[in-house]
Design an enzyme around this catalytic site. Structure first.
Site, PDB file in Angstrom:
ATOM      1  N   ARG A 103       0.888  -1.179   0.000  1.00 29.58           N
ATOM      2  CA  ARG A 103       0.000   0.000   0.000  1.00 29.58           C
ATOM      3  C   ARG A 103       0.917   1.217   0.000  1.00 29.58           C
ATOM      4  O   ARG A 103       1.632   1.462   0.978  1.00 29.58           O
ATOM      5  CB  ARG A 103      -0.911   0.000   1.233  1.00 29.58           C
ATOM      6  CG  ARG A 103      -1.595   1.339   1.451  1.00 29.58           C
ATOM      7  CD  ARG A 103      -2.685   1.302   2.495  1.00 29.58           C
ATOM      8  NE  ARG A 103      -3.862   0.623   2.004  1.00 29.58           N
ATOM      9  CZ  ARG A 103      -5.064   0.663   2.584  1.00 29.58           C
ATOM     10  NH1 ARG A 103      -5.237   1.359   3.688  1.00 29.58           N
ATOM     11  NH2 ARG A 103      -6.071   0.009   2.070  1.00 29.58           N
ATOM     12  N   HIS A 130      -7.401   0.816  -6.283  1.00 29.05           N
ATOM     13  CA  HIS A 130      -7.617  -0.060  -5.118  1.00 29.05           C
ATOM     14  C   HIS A 130      -8.295  -1.351  -5.608  1.00 29.05           C
ATOM     15  O   HIS A 130      -9.463  -1.606  -5.330  1.00 29.05           O
ATOM     16  CB  HIS A 130      -8.490   0.666  -4.084  1.00 29.05           C
ATOM     17  CG  HIS A 130      -8.439   0.070  -2.703  1.00 29.05           C
ATOM     18  ND1 HIS A 130      -7.674  -1.030  -2.378  1.00 29.05           N
ATOM     19  CD2 HIS A 130      -9.074   0.436  -1.544  1.00 29.05           C
ATOM     20  CE1 HIS A 130      -7.835  -1.314  -1.093  1.00 29.05           C
ATOM     21  NE2 HIS A 130      -8.672  -0.436  -0.568  1.00 29.05           N
ATOM     22  N   GLN A 133     -10.170  -3.865  -3.161  1.00 26.78           N
ATOM     23  CA  GLN A 133     -11.479  -3.375  -2.721  1.00 26.78           C
ATOM     24  C   GLN A 133     -12.528  -3.668  -3.789  1.00 26.78           C
ATOM     25  O   GLN A 133     -13.633  -4.133  -3.490  1.00 26.78           O
ATOM     26  CB  GLN A 133     -11.395  -1.869  -2.458  1.00 26.78           C
ATOM     27  CG  GLN A 133     -12.699  -1.267  -1.978  1.00 26.78           C
ATOM     28  CD  GLN A 133     -13.093  -1.780  -0.604  1.00 26.78           C
ATOM     29  OE1 GLN A 133     -12.284  -1.765   0.322  1.00 26.78           O
ATOM     30  NE2 GLN A 133     -14.323  -2.237  -0.449  1.00 26.78           N
ATOM     31  N   ASP A 224     -17.419   7.059  -1.148  1.00 24.43           N
ATOM     32  CA  ASP A 224     -16.153   6.915  -0.422  1.00 24.43           C
ATOM     33  C   ASP A 224     -15.815   8.280   0.175  1.00 24.43           C
ATOM     34  O   ASP A 224     -16.445   9.303  -0.173  1.00 24.43           O
ATOM     35  CB  ASP A 224     -15.047   6.435  -1.390  1.00 24.43           C
ATOM     36  CG  ASP A 224     -13.703   6.231  -0.697  1.00 24.43           C
ATOM     37  OD1 ASP A 224     -13.681   6.060   0.544  1.00 24.43           O
ATOM     38  OD2 ASP A 224     -12.659   6.229  -1.397  1.00 24.43           O
ATOM     39  N   CYS A 263     -16.542   1.682   0.981  1.00 29.83           N
ATOM     40  CA  CYS A 263     -15.377   0.809   1.213  1.00 29.83           C
ATOM     41  C   CYS A 263     -14.882   0.881   2.648  1.00 29.83           C
ATOM     42  O   CYS A 263     -14.185  -0.015   3.102  1.00 29.83           O
ATOM     43  CB  CYS A 263     -14.258   1.175   0.251  1.00 29.83           C
ATOM     44  SG  CYS A 263     -13.753   2.901   0.406  1.00 29.83           S
ATOM     45  N   ARG A 291     -13.625  -8.688   1.791  1.00 26.34           N
ATOM     46  CA  ARG A 291     -12.194  -8.429   1.586  1.00 26.34           C
ATOM     47  C   ARG A 291     -11.404  -9.696   1.898  1.00 26.34           C
ATOM     48  O   ARG A 291     -10.453 -10.046   1.200  1.00 26.34           O
ATOM     49  CB  ARG A 291     -11.708  -7.273   2.484  1.00 26.34           C
ATOM     50  CG  ARG A 291     -12.276  -5.905   2.156  1.00 26.34           C
ATOM     51  CD  ARG A 291     -11.808  -5.380   0.814  1.00 26.34           C
ATOM     52  NE  ARG A 291     -10.359  -5.290   0.698  1.00 26.34           N
ATOM     53  CZ  ARG A 291      -9.615  -4.275   1.130  1.00 26.34           C
ATOM     54  NH1 ARG A 291     -10.195  -3.234   1.683  1.00 26.34           N
ATOM     55  NH2 ARG A 291      -8.294  -4.275   0.997  1.00 26.34           N
TER      56      ARG A 291
END
Ligand code: CP
Ligand code: NVA
Length: 309
Positions: A103, A130, A133, A224, A263, A291
């Site tokens: 990340r 991402h 996700q 988001d 998310c 996830r």
């Protein structure tokens, strides 16, 4: 097939659908108390330049549950680009472990790591994308309806989460509308790539500035944070720019059956009201749960390229 999982757009639809099917199987097995040991003896390194709850825990727990192991690397320990070059970090890790989940702020850094590593690199979020996700979100949508029939509407900032959702919608042939201010729309390359992919998959991707128009008849409404990690200095300005894009009772009245997605982490009362996040229509904890399962499917796919024995 690609060695790495940097963007969902690098993967053919058939492979994405196979990972989705495996994620569903892993979810059922997990809920039945079974823990298939497909990654026994395998090690994943995890490198985080930004905070995380979901990505960290689901990758670490996922590796343990599949019989493997995960090692957390912090930037202040490793110093990619300061203490040591990305090239040398990638070449060293390739000698010891079976995969790296990273990340980072810079998307170019995960690309550089992938180019220089012989092990698979998994994108655990960059400023641009991402993909993990988006895979969990696809699984969440698939548990409600066939993604090919789904009309997904994203309202808010055209950010990393939105970019991966746009690309994944194009790959699997899902309907996707996005409403953002013109100043914060998804980058042109994302829309162009998505339109090119959607031309063959049957997906239908469109952008508008008008959130009310976008949500009409949606099956899923997604939002988001307005301020992504690394943009904290812009938070106040962003609160003003995105205020008309709040997912609230008034906005969702235009799509009375739509399920609500985020998310996480969420900012209750900013991009979405707490009332809606906690309502029966909310899928946020399903997304978070998935996830775990969808990433296990990704881990198996990239760490066992010849398939499960
Ligand atoms: N959704 C998500 O990636 O959460 P974390 O930032 O907590 O990992
Ligand atoms: N867009 C958000 C997603 C967090 C999971 C961020 O980048 O901070």
């Amino acid at each position: 097939m690609p060695k790495d999982f940097l963007s969902v757009a690098d993967w053919p639809a058939a492979e994405i659908m196979q990972m989705l099917a495996r994620a569903q199987e892993l979810r059922s097995l997990h809920r039945a108390g079974e823990r298939p040991q497909t990654l026994q003896g395998r090690t994943l390194a995890m490198y985080f330049e930004k905070p995380s709850l979901r990505t960290h825990v689901t990758f670490e727990a996922g590796m343990a549950q599949l019989g493997g192991h995960a090692i957390l690397l912090r930037p202040d320990q490793v110093g990619i680009g300061t203490r040591e070059s990305p090239l040398d970090v990638a070449r060293n890790l390739s000698r010891w472990v079976d995969g790296l989940m990273a990340r980072t702020f810079s998307h170019e850094l995960v690309e550089l790591l992938a180019e220089n590593a012989t092990i698979p690199i998994i994108n655990g979020l960059t400023d641009r994308l991402h993909p993990c996700q988006a895979m969990a979100d696809l699984q969440t949508i698939a548990n409600v309806m066939n993604p090919k029939d789904a009309r997904v509407c994203y309202v808010g900032d055209g950010n990393n989460v939105a970019n991966s959702l746009i690309l994944l919608s194009a790959v699997v042939g899902m309907g996707f509308r996005i409403a953002t201010p013109a100043s914060h729309c998804p980058p042109a390359w994302v829309m162009e790539r998505a339109e090119a992919i959607a031309a063959t998959s049957g997906g239908d991707i469109s952008w508008t500035e008008d959130p009310l128009e976008a949500v009409a008849d949606a099956d899923f409404i997604y939002t988001d944070t307005w301020t992504s990690m690394g943009q904290e200095d812009e938070a106040e300005e962003r609160r003003k720019i995105f205020a008309p894009y709040q997912v609230n009772r008034h906005l969702v009245a235009g799509a009375p059956k739509a399920r609500l997605m985020h998310c996480l982490p969420a900012h209750r009362g900013e991009e979405i009201t707490g009332e809606l996040l906690d309502s029966d229509r909310s899928l946020i904890y399903e997304q978070a749960e998935n996830r775990l399962h969808s990433q296990k499917a990704v881990l198996e796919r990239v760490m066992l390229p010849k398939g499960i024995a």
